[in-house]
Design a protein around this motif. Structure first.
Motif, PDB file in Angstrom:
ATOM      1  N   LYS A  32      57.203  81.140   9.902  1.00 55.25           N
ATOM      2  CA  LYS A  32      57.702  82.477  10.265  1.00 55.25           C
ATOM      3  C   LYS A  32      57.694  82.676  11.777  1.00 55.25           C
ATOM      4  CE  LYS A  32      54.954  84.833   7.403  1.00 55.25           C
ATOM      5  NZ  LYS A  32      54.408  83.810   6.490  1.00 55.25           N
ATOM      6  N   GLN A  33      56.807  81.959  12.455  1.00 56.88           N
ATOM      7  CA  GLN A  33      56.785  82.068  13.916  1.00 56.88           C
ATOM      8  C   GLN A  33      58.053  81.457  14.528  1.00 56.88           C
ATOM      9  OE1 GLN A  33      53.115  80.858  15.752  1.00 56.88           O
ATOM     10  NE2 GLN A  33      53.750  81.524  17.782  1.00 56.88           N
ATOM     11  N   PHE A  34      58.541  80.372  13.940  1.00 55.62           N
ATOM     12  CA  PHE A  34      59.820  79.798  14.398  1.00 55.62           C
ATOM     13  C   PHE A  34      60.940  80.816  14.208  1.00 55.62           C
ATOM     14  CE2 PHE A  34      57.825  75.701  12.673  1.00 55.62           C
ATOM     15  CZ  PHE A  34      57.292  75.347  13.900  1.00 55.62           C
ATOM     16  N   MET A  35      60.884  81.540  13.088  1.00 54.49           N
ATOM     17  CA  MET A  35      61.910  82.556  12.797  1.00 54.49           C
ATOM     18  C   MET A  35      61.895  83.653  13.871  1.00 54.49           C
ATOM     19  SD  MET A  35      61.287  82.847   8.668  1.00 54.49           S
ATOM     20  CE  MET A  35      62.639  83.971   8.306  1.00 54.49           C
ATOM     21  N   ALA A  36      60.698  84.101  14.218  1.00 57.76           N
ATOM     22  CA  ALA A  36      60.574  85.159  15.225  1.00 57.76           C
ATOM     23  C   ALA A  36      61.103  84.698  16.577  1.00 57.76           C
ATOM     24  CB  ALA A  36      59.114  85.596  15.344  1.00 57.76           C
ATOM     25  N   ILE A  37      60.728  83.485  16.969  1.00 55.16           N
ATOM     26  CA  ILE A  37      61.148  82.965  18.279  1.00 55.16           C
ATOM     27  C   ILE A  37      62.658  82.741  18.311  1.00 55.16           C
ATOM     28  CG2 ILE A  37      60.949  81.018  19.879  1.00 55.16           C
ATOM     29  CD1 ILE A  37      58.030  80.685  18.794  1.00 55.16           C
ATOM     30  N   ASN A 267      69.030  84.346   2.575  1.00 57.95           N
ATOM     31  CA  ASN A 267      68.295  84.108   1.326  1.00 57.95           C
ATOM     32  C   ASN A 267      68.793  82.871   0.578  1.00 57.95           C
ATOM     33  OD1 ASN A 267      66.706  86.346   1.748  1.00 57.95           O
ATOM     34  ND2 ASN A 267      67.720  87.638   0.229  1.00 57.95           N
ATOM     35  N   ALA A 268      70.074  82.556   0.782  1.00 63.33           N
ATOM     36  CA  ALA A 268      70.659  81.394   0.099  1.00 63.33           C
ATOM     37  C   ALA A 268      70.408  80.086   0.852  1.00 63.33           C
ATOM     38  CB  ALA A 268      72.161  81.604  -0.078  1.00 63.33           C
ATOM     39  N   ASP A 269      69.932  80.200   2.078  1.00 60.97           N
ATOM     40  CA  ASP A 269      69.702  79.025   2.926  1.00 60.97           C
ATOM     41  C   ASP A 269      68.346  78.402   2.575  1.00 60.97           C
ATOM     42  OD1 ASP A 269      69.079  77.293   5.164  1.00 60.97           O
ATOM     43  OD2 ASP A 269      70.622  78.363   6.309  1.00 60.97           O
ATOM     44  N   LYS A 270      68.326  77.120   2.331  1.00 57.72           N
ATOM     45  CA  LYS A 270      67.074  76.454   1.927  1.00 57.72           C
ATOM     46  C   LYS A 270      65.972  76.594   2.982  1.00 57.72           C
ATOM     47  CE  LYS A 270      68.508  71.891   3.649  1.00 57.72           C
ATOM     48  NZ  LYS A 270      68.760  70.477   3.290  1.00 57.72           N
ATOM     49  N   LEU A 271      66.369  76.811   4.240  1.00 59.32           N
ATOM     50  CA  LEU A 271      65.373  76.963   5.312  1.00 59.32           C
ATOM     51  C   LEU A 271      64.634  78.293   5.226  1.00 59.32           C
ATOM     52  CD1 LEU A 271      67.411  75.656   8.392  1.00 59.32           C
ATOM     53  CD2 LEU A 271      65.522  74.471   7.252  1.00 59.32           C
ATOM     54  N   PHE A 272      65.320  79.323   4.692  1.00 60.80           N
ATOM     55  CA  PHE A 272      64.779  80.693   4.766  1.00 60.80           C
ATOM     56  C   PHE A 272      64.575  81.364   3.415  1.00 60.80           C
ATOM     57  CE2 PHE A 272      67.767  80.146   8.489  1.00 60.80           C
ATOM     58  CZ  PHE A 272      66.778  79.845   9.411  1.00 60.80           C
ATOM     59  N   LYS A 273      64.897  80.670   2.321  1.00 61.59           N
ATOM     60  CA  LYS A 273      64.907  81.346   1.014  1.00 61.59           C
ATOM     61  C   LYS A 273      63.531  81.824   0.555  1.00 61.59           C
ATOM     62  CE  LYS A 273      64.717  77.079  -1.775  1.00 61.59           C
ATOM     63  NZ  LYS A 273      65.428  76.308  -2.807  1.00 61.59           N
ATOM     64  N   TRP A 274      62.459  81.261   1.149  1.00 62.38           N
ATOM     65  CA  TRP A 274      61.112  81.701   0.768  1.00 62.38           C
ATOM     66  C   TRP A 274      60.609  82.850   1.648  1.00 62.38           C
ATOM     67  CZ3 TRP A 274      60.535  79.865  -3.767  1.00 62.38           C
ATOM     68  CH2 TRP A 274      60.989  78.588  -4.089  1.00 62.38           C
ATOM     69  N   LYS A 276      62.195  86.018   2.141  1.00 61.63           N
ATOM     70  CA  LYS A 276      63.179  87.086   1.893  1.00 61.63           C
ATOM     71  C   LYS A 276      62.824  88.406   2.577  1.00 61.63           C
ATOM     72  CE  LYS A 276      65.245  85.354  -2.406  1.00 61.63           C
ATOM     73  NZ  LYS A 276      64.751  83.986  -2.315  1.00 61.63           N
ATOM     74  N   ASP A 277      61.528  88.738   2.640  1.00 61.35           N
ATOM     75  CA  ASP A 277      61.129  90.007   3.278  1.00 61.35           C
ATOM     76  C   ASP A 277      61.461  90.005   4.765  1.00 61.35           C
ATOM     77  OD1 ASP A 277      60.198  90.984   0.896  1.00 61.35           O
ATOM     78  OD2 ASP A 277      58.109  90.437   1.253  1.00 61.35           O
ATOM     79  N   ILE A 278      61.170  88.897   5.433  1.00 62.26           N
ATOM     80  CA  ILE A 278      61.442  88.827   6.871  1.00 62.26           C
ATOM     81  C   ILE A 278      62.936  88.677   7.131  1.00 62.26           C
ATOM     82  CG2 ILE A 278      61.048  87.401   8.940  1.00 62.26           C
ATOM     83  CD1 ILE A 278      58.181  87.179   8.110  1.00 62.26           C
ATOM     84  N   ASN A 279      63.664  88.078   6.192  1.00 65.10           N
ATOM     85  CA  ASN A 279      65.121  87.955   6.348  1.00 65.10           C
ATOM     86  C   ASN A 279      65.786  89.319   6.512  1.00 65.10           C
ATOM     87  OD1 ASN A 279      65.025  85.186   6.160  1.00 65.10           O
ATOM     88  ND2 ASN A 279      65.595  85.096   4.000  1.00 65.10           N
ATOM     89  N   VAL A 280      65.280  90.326   5.822  1.00 64.28           N
ATOM     90  CA  VAL A 280      65.840  91.683   5.951  1.00 64.28           C
ATOM     91  C   VAL A 280      65.639  92.195   7.373  1.00 64.28           C
ATOM     92  CG1 VAL A 280      65.680  94.086   5.178  1.00 64.28           C
ATOM     93  CG2 VAL A 280      65.515  92.236   3.506  1.00 64.28           C
ATOM     94  N   MET A 281      64.441  92.019   7.899  1.00 63.11           N
ATOM     95  CA  MET A 281      64.123  92.484   9.255  1.00 63.11           C
ATOM     96  C   MET A 281      64.989  91.761  10.292  1.00 63.11           C
ATOM     97  SD  MET A 281      60.003  92.409   8.641  1.00 63.11           S
ATOM     98  CE  MET A 281      59.352  93.456   9.927  1.00 63.11           C
TER      99      MET A 281
END
Length: 333
Positions: A32-37, A267-274, A276-281
């Motif tokens: 999730k830190q990679f996602m934030a950065i 959500n459909a991307d294998k990198l991010f599908k787990w 989902k809560d942070i995907n909305v943000m």
């Protein structure tokens, strides 16, 4: 089908994420830190080609690690987040880092505890152009934080420190500010929002905006929440801060469909599908950052307010990541 500019941001975000994960997988435990950065670079539209050249960013991260004491949390993976903030916001990130450390020290001397959230607060304070001195902002931030604790002792934690700093930029007396925050909290609670830390966070965000009347903001928040749910977005309490962000835009409901498309893609991307809560943000941040290029917004006071609240929302996301990482670290040690 997403608008081309939004699709480019999503693609850029994905590319940044892959590059960071490949480079830092042994140094950062929580993806999730990679996602934030990655979102920081995508939101800012930073031209740096992370896929091709991570070297300057990595050098800055190492520089931060080497400049702090042994027990600083910036020795840990948080340095990568702070490096991204400095790299995306400032022309001379290494020089700015020393100003950032000075602001952090002032916050600690003012009474805030050392740690991740006070570093996030320092970054918010640093990026805000203010007529107040840092000393005055720190004093007012502490006063506001104490006011938060007085109203909601068990809800207020170090995660609220960044919001106290952002609220310190408002001109109202602390008593009036607390009264306004409590009005948001109580009234939204009567309109289907779950009471708790996330609603308190939303109430703090709404109190930053001085362009719309409080009751108008409440009506818009209720409308945005309903529009999200009607579109198929499952709104959880942790998403309340992004509802506050959307509420500041004219006709925010018109952006919901685009946001939902981004959410579905992530959500459909294998990198991010787990995640989902942070995907909305992240979807809200990516879509809203593109809207900020609208020249009509740039010409009005709302632009600065929204920029400030994006910081608050990013602080909320980083708070979520920091708290889950802390739990993971505690579990594994």
């Amino acid at each position: 089908m997403l608008p081309e500019t939004i699709q480019q941001k999503v693609d850029q975000y994905r590319g940044f994420y892959i590059s960071l994960k490949n480079e830092l997988k042994w140094k950062v435990a929580d993806p999730k830190q990679f996602m934030a950065i990655a979102s920081m670079y995508a939101v800012k539209g930073k031209s740096l080609q992370l896929q091709l050249q991570l070297q300057p960013y990595m050098e800055l991260s190492d520089y931060i690690k080497n400049q702090v004491g042994m027990f600083s949390t910036l020795k840990s993976s948080q340095r990568f987040t702070i490096a991204a903030m400095l790299d995306t916001c400032y022309e001379n990130p290494k020089e700015t880092f020393h100003v950032f450390l000075d602001v952090y020290d002032q916050l600690v001397q003012g009474g805030f505890t050392r740690g991740a959230f006070t570093y996030i607060a320092a970054s918010a304070m640093l990026s805000n152009e203010s007529s107040r001195s840092h000393k005055e902002t720190v004093r007012r931030s502490v006063e506001i934080y104490q006011g938060m604790k007085k109203k909601h002792l068990f809800l207020t934690s170090s995660g609220d420190v960044p919001l106290a700093v952002l609220l310190a930029e408002t001109s109202e007396s602390v008593d009036d500010l607390m009264h306004e925050i409590e009005h948001f909290y109580t009234t939204l609670g009567q309109h289907g929002f779950k009471k708790g830390n996330d609603l308190q966070f939303l109430s703090h965000i709404l109190a930053i905006d001085k362009n719309l009347h409080a009751d108008t903001l409440i009506e818009i928040c209720v409308s945005v929440k309903e529009a999200c749910e009607s579109a198929g977005i499952k709104v959880k309490a942790m998403h309340y801060p992004v509802i506050g962000l959307l509420a500041l835009f004219e006709k925010p409901e018109t952006e919901i469909e685009t946001i939902h498309e981004v959410v579905k893609q992530l959500n459909a991307d294998k990198l991010f599908k787990w995640q989902k809560d942070i995907n909305v943000m992240l979807a809200v941040n990516l879509v809203i950052s593109e809207k900020l290029k609208d020249s009509r917004l740039v010409e009005t006071g709302i632009y600065t307010t929204i920029e400030t609240i994006i910081q608050a929302q990013q602080a909320a996301m980083l708070a979520v990541i920091a708290s889950t990482s802390a739990v993971a670290t505690t579990t594994t040690t």
